[in-house]
Design an enzyme around this catalytic site. Structure first.
Site, mmCIF file in Angstrom:
data_model
loop_
_atom_site.group_PDB
_atom_site.id
_atom_site.type_symbol
_atom_site.label_atom_id
_atom_site.label_comp_id
_atom_site.label_asym_id
_atom_site.label_seq_id
_atom_site.Cartn_x
_atom_site.Cartn_y
_atom_site.Cartn_z
ATOM 1 N N PHE A 265 1.002 6.012 -11.695
ATOM 2 C CA PHE A 265 0.045 4.923 -11.945
ATOM 3 C C PHE A 265 -0.167 4.654 -13.430
ATOM 4 O O PHE A 265 -1.254 4.285 -13.865
ATOM 5 C CB PHE A 265 -1.287 5.172 -11.210
ATOM 6 N N CYS A 276 -6.409 -3.779 -1.066
ATOM 7 C CA CYS A 276 -7.234 -2.561 -1.213
ATOM 8 C C CYS A 276 -7.925 -2.483 -2.570
ATOM 9 O O CYS A 276 -9.140 -2.545 -2.652
ATOM 10 C CB CYS A 276 -6.372 -1.330 -0.975
HETATM 11 C C1 UGA Z 1 -3.674 1.833 -2.247
HETATM 12 C C2 UGA Z 1 -3.750 3.344 -2.471
HETATM 13 O O1 UGA Z 1 -2.675 3.787 -3.298
HETATM 14 C C3 UGA Z 1 -3.707 4.100 -1.147
HETATM 15 O O2 UGA Z 1 -3.887 5.497 -1.357
HETATM 16 C C4 UGA Z 1 -4.848 3.580 -0.245
HETATM 17 O O3 UGA Z 1 -4.853 4.213 1.014
HETATM 18 C C5 UGA Z 1 -4.664 2.079 -0.056
HETATM 19 O O4 UGA Z 1 -4.698 1.427 -1.335
HETATM 20 C C6 UGA Z 1 -5.802 1.578 0.812
HETATM 21 O O5 UGA Z 1 -6.960 1.677 0.391
HETATM 22 O O6 UGA Z 1 -5.559 1.197 1.966
HETATM 23 P P1 UGA Z 1 -1.687 0.071 -1.855
HETATM 24 O O7 UGA Z 1 -2.714 -0.977 -2.153
HETATM 25 O O8 UGA Z 1 -0.832 -0.091 -0.670
HETATM 26 O O9 UGA Z 1 -2.392 1.535 -1.710
HETATM 27 O O10 UGA Z 1 -0.688 0.144 -3.090
HETATM 28 P P2 UGA Z 1 -0.542 0.974 -4.442
HETATM 29 O O11 UGA Z 1 0.783 1.593 -4.450
HETATM 30 O O12 UGA Z 1 -1.692 1.849 -4.688
HETATM 31 O O13 UGA Z 1 -0.507 -0.222 -5.532
HETATM 32 C C7 UGA Z 1 -1.634 -1.064 -5.729
HETATM 33 C C8 UGA Z 1 -1.372 -2.070 -6.829
HETATM 34 O O14 UGA Z 1 -1.308 -1.410 -8.086
HETATM 35 C C9 UGA Z 1 -0.050 -2.831 -6.687
HETATM 36 O O15 UGA Z 1 -0.273 -4.187 -6.978
HETATM 37 C C10 UGA Z 1 0.851 -2.198 -7.728
HETATM 38 O O16 UGA Z 1 1.831 -3.088 -8.227
HETATM 39 C C11 UGA Z 1 -0.155 -1.841 -8.808
HETATM 40 N N1 UGA Z 1 0.282 -0.731 -9.685
HETATM 41 C C12 UGA Z 1 0.465 0.519 -9.175
HETATM 42 C C13 UGA Z 1 0.484 -0.958 -11.032
HETATM 43 O O17 UGA Z 1 0.315 -2.096 -11.521
HETATM 44 N N2 UGA Z 1 0.867 0.080 -11.848
HETATM 45 C C14 UGA Z 1 1.047 1.335 -11.359
HETATM 46 O O18 UGA Z 1 1.377 2.244 -12.160
HETATM 47 C C15 UGA Z 1 0.847 1.564 -9.994
#
Ligand code: UGA
Length: 459
Positions: A265, A276
């Site tokens: 992250f 989320c």
């Molecule tokens: C997130 C959480 O990671 C899960 O643990 C949780 O269960 C879920 O929400 C939920 O509440 O249901 P999700 O929204 O599917 O999961 O996706 P993530 O992988 O967490 O990414 C979220 C956003 O952050 C995406 O738009 C991604 O592109 C962005 N992101 C992620 C970044 O911009 N930089 C990063 O380093 C990581």
């Protein structure tokens, strides 16, 4: 165990399918008749890696059935509530779907039920549920209420369910603890038939963390908020890198090597989206307010995130100057790779801004085009990366799909009007791209070296 899951959204469907996969007899109730018929016909309502196979296998073996909410309530000893908790206008989570299900359980269920809230809910929802059930229940119902937040990422939800780092349960009785431990035992012991890996990589047993219900509910909101904070933090550091002539990829690597920080992250870009983080962040701020805590830190996280869209639009304008009547190619529409989900996707916000400036958008996404088309019909949706790039003055990468790293740059350079890549996710290799004659614009000074030399030259 006979288990019911109420709600066949991203969380409910994964939960139902994976509980069946680990050996339980699961009934998944869905109140949207059209969606229910789709599922009963064996058609997936959304794209999620591995889920379709798990559902098909579980249905074939008779361990997974879809039906009405009423039937689900009658079926399981444990009932997992996985209904939506969308944001209200003021940022609060809308708990009306949970209330409706709770009332139905109170009126219809006979005998003992473990009622598990899996949907993301504000702290004290479990307590409210208990009160609500006590008021509306018939004498025939005996129950426990527990919280068991989900930590399922879209795109890897099956893997996250079957190989989690932790399973958190918020309980108020030993009976609820014992039942939840029994339900998750195959996952805790990792004695599962894994549909993803032929041989599962060595994995540690997940921690089974038992807390009170309030703490468990808070763990979920605090986890998502912390991750969102990490993203906004690295995005600010990325802006600083760009301004000061440093390279964010190296800076992120350097700080992530500290195990207290960790490397995940810390990927800078156009910000977080999806159903989320944005809503949970807002809800958490509201929850804190209700309890007299000003969580201004999280308001700032949100503000920084929103400004990422402006930043990318400005980068595009800096390169193209006037956008009116220019063809711009967009690669990636989903809020992240390996999903077709476009809810709160930063890509769509950016496209809307470019359209408003008069640009013509040609877009391609491996999975999300049907959903994006419903949101923004005025975009030209293309068959592949090359069709989307034809005649374009810039290729703007907004979701980091693996496919985009494997394009034939030589061929691509023959179809574009101008060989310019604006990489909103810092996902491409600058060297690969520039070797083929493309100009590369990333986020946070990944092209740091030239900027630094410019600083030195000027200095
Ligand atoms: C997130 C959480 O990671 C899960 O643990 C949780 O269960 C879920 O929400 C939920 O509440 O249901 P999700 O929204 O599917 O999961 O996706 P993530 O992988 O967490 O990414 C979220 C956003 O952050 C995406 O738009 C991604 O592109 C962005 N992101 C992620 C970044 O911009 N930089 C990063 O380093 C990581």
């Amino acid at each position: 165990m006979k288990i019911s899951v109420i709600g066949a959204g991203y969380v409910g469907l994964t939960t139902a399918a994976c509980l069946a996969q680990i050996g339980h007899d699961v009934f998944c109730g869905e109140s949207d008749i059209e969606k229910l018929h789709t599922l009963q016909a064996g058609v997936m309502p959304f794209f999620e890696p591995h889920l379709e196979d798990v559902i098909a296998d579980s249905r074939k073996s008779g361990r997974l059935t879809f039906g009405s909410t009423e039937e689900a309530i009658e079926w399981g000893q444990a009932i997992f509530i996985c209904v939506g908790t969308p944001p209200l206008g003021n940022g609060d989570a809308d708990l009306s779907a949970i209330e409706v299900v709770a009332r139905m359980i109170a009126k219809r269920a006979v005998g003992y039920r473990l009622i598990v809230e899996k949907s993301t809910v504000p702290v004290q929802t479990g307590a409210q549920l208990r009160k609500h059930l006590a008021v509306h229940r018939t004498q025939k119902l005996d129950y426990d209420v527990a919280s068991n937040p989900e930590f399922l990422r879209e795109g890897t939800s099956v893997e996250d369910f079957l190989h989690p780092d932790r399973i958190v349960v918020g309980v108020e009785s030993q009976r609820a603890t014992d039942l939840l431990r029994e339900i998750y035992l195959p996952v805790i012991d990792q004695k599962i038939v894994c549909p993803i890996h032929s041989e599962c990589p060595q994995r540690k047993a997940p921690r089974f963390l038992v807390t009170d219900t309030n703490s468990s509910e808070l763990i979920k909101h605090a986890s998502n908020s912390f991750l969102a904070m990490k993203i906004s933090f690295i995005n600010m550091v990325s802006d600083l890198c760009e301004a000061a002539g440093a390279d964010i990829s190296k800076v992120a690597e350097g700080i992530g090597l500290d195990p207290r920080i960790g490397s995940s992250f810390l990927q800078p870009g156009i910000g977080f989206g999806g159903f989320c983080f944005p809503k949970d962040l807002q809800a958490f701020v509201r929850i804190a307010e209700k309890f007299g805590c000003d969580f201004a830190l999280l308001k700032e996280v949100e503000r920084i995130n929103q400004s990422r869209v402006d930043l990318l639009v400005e980068k595009i304008k800096k390169e193209l100057w006037v956008l009116r009547n220019k063809k711009i190619c967009v690669w990636g529409l989903a809020f992240k790779p390996n999903t077709d989900d476009v809810r709160f996707a930063p890509a769509l916000s950016i496209i809307r801004r470019l359209l408003a400036e008069g640009a013509h958008i040609q877009a391609y996404d491996p999975e999300a085009m049907d959903k994006a088309r419903k949101e923004i019909p005025e975009v030209a949706y293309c068959q592949d990366v090359y069709e989307a790039a034809r005649g374009a003055e810039a290729i703007v990468l907004l979701t980091e799909w693996e496919e985009f790293r494997k394009v034939d740059w030589t061929h691509l350079s023959t179809v574009v009007e101008r060989a310019l890549i604006i990489d909103g996710r810092n996902t491409l290799s600058r060297d690969d791209v520039t070797t083929h004659g493309f100009q590369y614009v990333g986020i946070g000074g990944v092209s740091g070296a030239p900027q630094m030399s410019a600083i030195l030259a000027n200095g």
